[in-house]
Design a protein around this motif. Structure first.
Motif, PDB file in Angstrom:
ATOM      1  N   ARG A 167       0.715  -1.422   0.279  1.00 10.69           N
ATOM      2  CA  ARG A 167       0.018   0.036  -0.366  1.00 10.69           C
ATOM      3  C   ARG A 167       0.868   1.753  -0.200  1.00 10.69           C
ATOM      4  O   ARG A 167       1.712   1.126   1.117  1.00 10.69           O
ATOM      5  N   ARG A 168       0.738   2.008  -1.135  1.00 12.83           N
ATOM      6  CA  ARG A 168       1.547   3.431  -0.983  1.00 12.83           C
ATOM      7  C   ARG A 168       0.615   4.751  -0.725  1.00 12.83           C
ATOM      8  O   ARG A 168      -0.345   4.793  -0.575  1.00 12.83           O
ATOM      9  N   ILE A 169       1.487   5.089   0.606  1.00 13.83           N
ATOM     10  CA  ILE A 169       0.321   5.528   1.294  1.00 13.83           C
ATOM     11  C   ILE A 169       1.174   7.027   2.255  1.00 13.83           C
ATOM     12  O   ILE A 169       1.921   7.386   2.356  1.00 13.83           O
ATOM     13  N   ARG A 170       0.587   7.956   1.409  1.00 16.81           N
ATOM     14  CA  ARG A 170       0.498   9.486   1.074  1.00 16.81           C
ATOM     15  C   ARG A 170       0.890  10.090   2.711  1.00 16.81           C
ATOM     16  O   ARG A 170      -0.556  10.225   3.215  1.00 16.81           O
ATOM     17  N   MET A 171       1.808  10.581   2.963  1.00 13.17           N
ATOM     18  CA  MET A 171       1.434  11.374   4.136  1.00 13.17           C
ATOM     19  C   MET A 171       1.556  12.771   4.023  1.00 13.17           C
ATOM     20  O   MET A 171       2.250  13.431   3.374  1.00 13.17           O
ATOM     21  N   LEU A 172      -0.215  13.614   4.672  1.00  5.73           N
ATOM     22  CA  LEU A 172       0.358  15.242   4.456  1.00  5.73           C
ATOM     23  C   LEU A 172       1.279  15.898   5.315  1.00  5.73           C
ATOM     24  O   LEU A 172       0.515  16.537   6.923  1.00  5.73           O
ATOM     25  N   ILE A 173       2.143  15.890   4.567  1.00  4.03           N
ATOM     26  CA  ILE A 173       3.437  16.401   5.765  1.00  4.03           C
ATOM     27  C   ILE A 173       3.234  17.811   6.318  1.00  4.03           C
ATOM     28  O   ILE A 173       3.484  17.866   7.769  1.00  4.03           O
ATOM     29  N   GLU A 174       2.913  18.255   5.672  1.00  4.97           N
ATOM     30  CA  GLU A 174       2.624  20.031   5.577  1.00  4.97           C
ATOM     31  C   GLU A 174       2.171  19.876   6.578  1.00  4.97           C
ATOM     32  O   GLU A 174       1.624  20.846   7.516  1.00  4.97           O
ATOM     33  N   ASN A 175       0.028  19.512   6.401  1.00  6.90           N
ATOM     34  CA  ASN A 175      -0.738  19.483   7.752  1.00  6.90           C
ATOM     35  C   ASN A 175      -0.121  19.135   9.124  1.00  6.90           C
ATOM     36  O   ASN A 175      -0.718  19.359   9.481  1.00  6.90           O
ATOM     37  N   TRP A 176       0.225  17.790   9.093  1.00  9.16           N
ATOM     38  CA  TRP A 176       1.094  17.273  10.423  1.00  9.16           C
ATOM     39  C   TRP A 176       1.599  17.980  11.125  1.00  9.16           C
ATOM     40  O   TRP A 176       1.852  18.021  12.488  1.00  9.16           O
ATOM     41  N   ASP A 177       2.782  18.711  10.763  1.00  9.14           N
ATOM     42  CA  ASP A 177       4.248  19.289  11.269  1.00  9.14           C
ATOM     43  C   ASP A 177       3.520  20.756  11.379  1.00  9.14           C
ATOM     44  O   ASP A 177       3.794  21.146  11.586  1.00  9.14           O
ATOM     45  N   ARG A 178       2.526  21.267  11.382  1.00 15.66           N
ATOM     46  CA  ARG A 178       1.446  23.162  11.756  1.00 15.66           C
ATOM     47  C   ARG A 178       0.630  21.764  12.895  1.00 15.66           C
ATOM     48  O   ARG A 178      -0.159  22.024  14.011  1.00 15.66           O
ATOM     49  N   THR A 179       0.651  20.521  13.996  1.00 16.01           N
ATOM     50  CA  THR A 179      -0.455  20.036  14.022  1.00 16.01           C
ATOM     51  C   THR A 179       1.110  20.303  15.674  1.00 16.01           C
ATOM     52  O   THR A 179       1.607  19.788  15.247  1.00 16.01           O
ATOM     53  N   GLN A 180      -0.552  19.945  16.714  1.00 13.94           N
ATOM     54  CA  GLN A 180       0.839  20.201  18.179  1.00 13.94           C
ATOM     55  C   GLN A 180       1.366  19.204  18.589  1.00 13.94           C
ATOM     56  O   GLN A 180       0.422  18.216  18.331  1.00 13.94           O
ATOM     57  N   LEU A 181       2.643  19.078  19.094  1.00  8.85           N
ATOM     58  CA  LEU A 181       3.047  17.710  19.946  1.00  8.85           C
ATOM     59  C   LEU A 181       1.413  17.152  20.757  1.00  8.85           C
ATOM     60  O   LEU A 181       1.873  15.932  20.744  1.00  8.85           O
ATOM     61  N   GLN A 182       0.472  17.523  21.474  1.00  6.95           N
ATOM     62  CA  GLN A 182      -0.210  17.008  22.248  1.00  6.95           C
ATOM     63  C   GLN A 182      -1.300  16.239  21.641  1.00  6.95           C
ATOM     64  O   GLN A 182      -1.734  14.702  21.781  1.00  6.95           O
ATOM     65  N   GLU A 183      -0.936  17.064  20.264  1.00 11.35           N
ATOM     66  CA  GLU A 183      -2.285  16.585  19.428  1.00 11.35           C
ATOM     67  C   GLU A 183      -1.943  15.180  18.483  1.00 11.35           C
ATOM     68  O   GLU A 183      -2.706  14.114  17.827  1.00 11.35           O
ATOM     69  N   GLN A 184      -0.471  15.682  18.526  1.00  8.83           N
ATOM     70  CA  GLN A 184       0.060  14.517  17.613  1.00  8.83           C
ATOM     71  C   GLN A 184       0.794  13.655  18.135  1.00  8.83           C
ATOM     72  O   GLN A 184      -0.292  11.447  18.066  1.00  8.83           O
ATOM     73  N   GLU A 185       0.047  13.215  19.634  1.00 11.52           N
ATOM     74  CA  GLU A 185       0.808  11.425  20.603  1.00 11.52           C
ATOM     75  C   GLU A 185      -0.457  11.290  20.812  1.00 11.52           C
ATOM     76  O   GLU A 185      -0.512  10.522  20.904  1.00 11.52           O
ATOM     77  N   LEU A 186      -1.403  11.990  20.903  1.00 13.48           N
ATOM     78  CA  LEU A 186      -3.462  11.376  20.741  1.00 13.48           C
ATOM     79  C   LEU A 186      -3.700  10.988  19.604  1.00 13.48           C
ATOM     80  O   LEU A 186      -4.154  10.357  19.828  1.00 13.48           O
TER      81      LEU A 186
END
Length: 435
Positions: A288-307
């Motif tokens: 499966r080729r899974i594209r990551m929306l890198i720019e959206n993720w990079d603007r997400t708070q650390l706490q939200e990333q961990e959740l």
């Protein structure tokens, strides 16, 4: 991107000494179809010569022949070149069989750090193209493994055509994967009659393998799509540290290791009497080729990333507490009564406890393919999983329909392949299918 599923094996392909030059062993190779087939005596000679000439212990060498194909339970290498092929409309059954014979013979040479053919890259006539393309001259085997698979369309086309007289031998479970919620599949990254997975610790060695195998296929099969990968996203041995994906989180923490033989037998290898007989000792591969929306993720708070992931970013520990390898406690709650691991967290939904005990063997890789027309990184995870039955992957993927991570990823490519058992010395991969 399942964090909590996975499995490698204890009867994984045995490691051989390394450091053999890509020249000098051609006299040990038995000539066969198109000068490439490797006889049983030749295979034994290669093994003996490899052991005798080992000079660089840092370079791993894995045998091509064995009960199972290499590149499944083998400790995950750092680099990947994956390729899917379409077999030509005019290719006959015998030509397909000959291609598999030639591919297997070439793979047996490549995985030992050798040039292919009898004359290699520079030993032939000056007035003819070399048998080997030569970009790996002077490089060791670099832990190269080559794994072959057969797609559903090899057995029967979408129009119901049995091109090679093998439709009645197609395993019942080898069908195109169903459409999953959120799929945005592109034809240029999807399906294929055949596949080759080349993994190595040197990218040039992996590319060299696919390039030369593609060249051998000329006139019989053509490249449909391919993918380069780097930075493995799973560890398949207890000797390996858990890697990180492009979101910066440790990935594949709960991947069962190759040292756990019982888990591998239960979740990875097709057992006798449970599928098409020729698949005994094989496995099923999902890509499966899974594209990551890198720019959206990079603007997400650390706490939200961990959740979203359900793990601490620094150490990879579950948010319920402990260390990286502590089993997640999905019943643990915080001071306000909220679950410490969110109901939509990736760790929770991918865990075997949420999937009737299902586990997968993962061998994924990061990829970066430049940028798109809007200047965004075209990057993500090239997900590879091996399982005893495709239903294992389908079960997990359907559970992940409510995964909070779906906001940040897109599945843009998909394929499934039956991976037959390994070849015996003097034989070829897929021989059980054509027996």
């Amino acid at each position: 991107m399942s964090d909590e599923t996975g499995v490698p094996s204890a009867d994984a392909e045995s490691e051989q000494p390394a450091g053999v030059s890509r020249r000098g062993l051609f006299g040990l190779l038995g000539a066969g179809a198109a000068g490439l087939a490797l006889g049983a005596a030749g295979g034994a000679g290669v093994t003996a010569a490899v052991a005798a000439q080992a000079t660089t212990p840092a370079s791993r060498v894995y045998p091509f022949f064995g009960a199972h194909q290499a590149g499944i339970t083998t400790p995950a290498q750092d680099r990947l070149h994956f390729a899917a092929f379409d077999v030509g409309e005019r290719t006959t059954r015998e030509e397909l069989r000959e291609l598999l014979v030639e591919w297997s013979a070439a793979a047996a040479q490549l995985t030992q750090g050798l040039e292919i053919g009898e004359t290699g890259a520079v030993g032939g006539s000056d007035l003819a193209p070399p048998e080997d393309t030569g970009e790996a001259l002077g490089l060791p085997a670099s832990g190269l493994t080559i794994t072959f698979g057969f797609g559903p369309s090899l057995f029967e086309t979408a129009d119901g055509v049995d091109r090679f007289g093998i439709a009645d031998r197609r395993p019942e479970s080898l069908v195109r994967l169903p459409r999953f919620q959120g799929d945005a599949l592109k034809p240029e990254y999807t399906d294929g009659d055949l596949c080759i997975q080349a993994c190595a610790d040197d990218p040039q060695v992996a590319v060299h393998a696919i390039r030369n195998l593609s060249r051998i296929a000329f006139g019989r099969a053509s490249l449909r799509w391919s993918q380069l990968g780097f930075g493995r996203t799973s560890s398949t041995s207890t000797s390996q540290a858990t890697p990180r994906n492009l979101f910066g989180f440790k990935d594949g923490t709960a991947n069962v290791k190759s040292e756990e033989a019982a888990a591998v037998d239960e979740h990875v290898w097709v057992g006798a009497g449970e599928d098409a007989a020729w698949m005994t000792g094989g496995s099923y591969l999902v890509a499966r080729r899974i594209r990551m929306l890198i720019e959206n993720w990079d603007r997400t708070q650390l706490q939200e990333q961990e959740l979203v992931i359900g793990r601490d970013k620094a150490q990879g520990a579950p948010l319920s507490g402990g260390t990286e390898f502590t089993e997640p406690d999905f019943d643990a709650s915080g001071a306000a009564g909220q679950p410490l691991i969110d109901p939509t967290a990736h760790v929770r939904l991918a865990h075997p406890a949420q999937n009737s005990g299902v586990r997968l063997l993962r061998r994924g890789y990061n990829y970066v393919d430049g940028n798109d027309e809007l200047g965004r990184l075209d990057a993500g995870l090239f997900f590879l999983s091996y399982q005893r039955s495709p239903e294992q992957f389908i079960t997990v993927q359907r559970t992940l329909a409510t995964d909070g991570l779906n906001e940040y990823i897109r599945h843009v490519g998909s394929a499934i392949f039956a991976v037959p058992p390994g070849a015996t010395a003097g034989g070829f991969v897929g021989e059980t299918l054509f027996a």
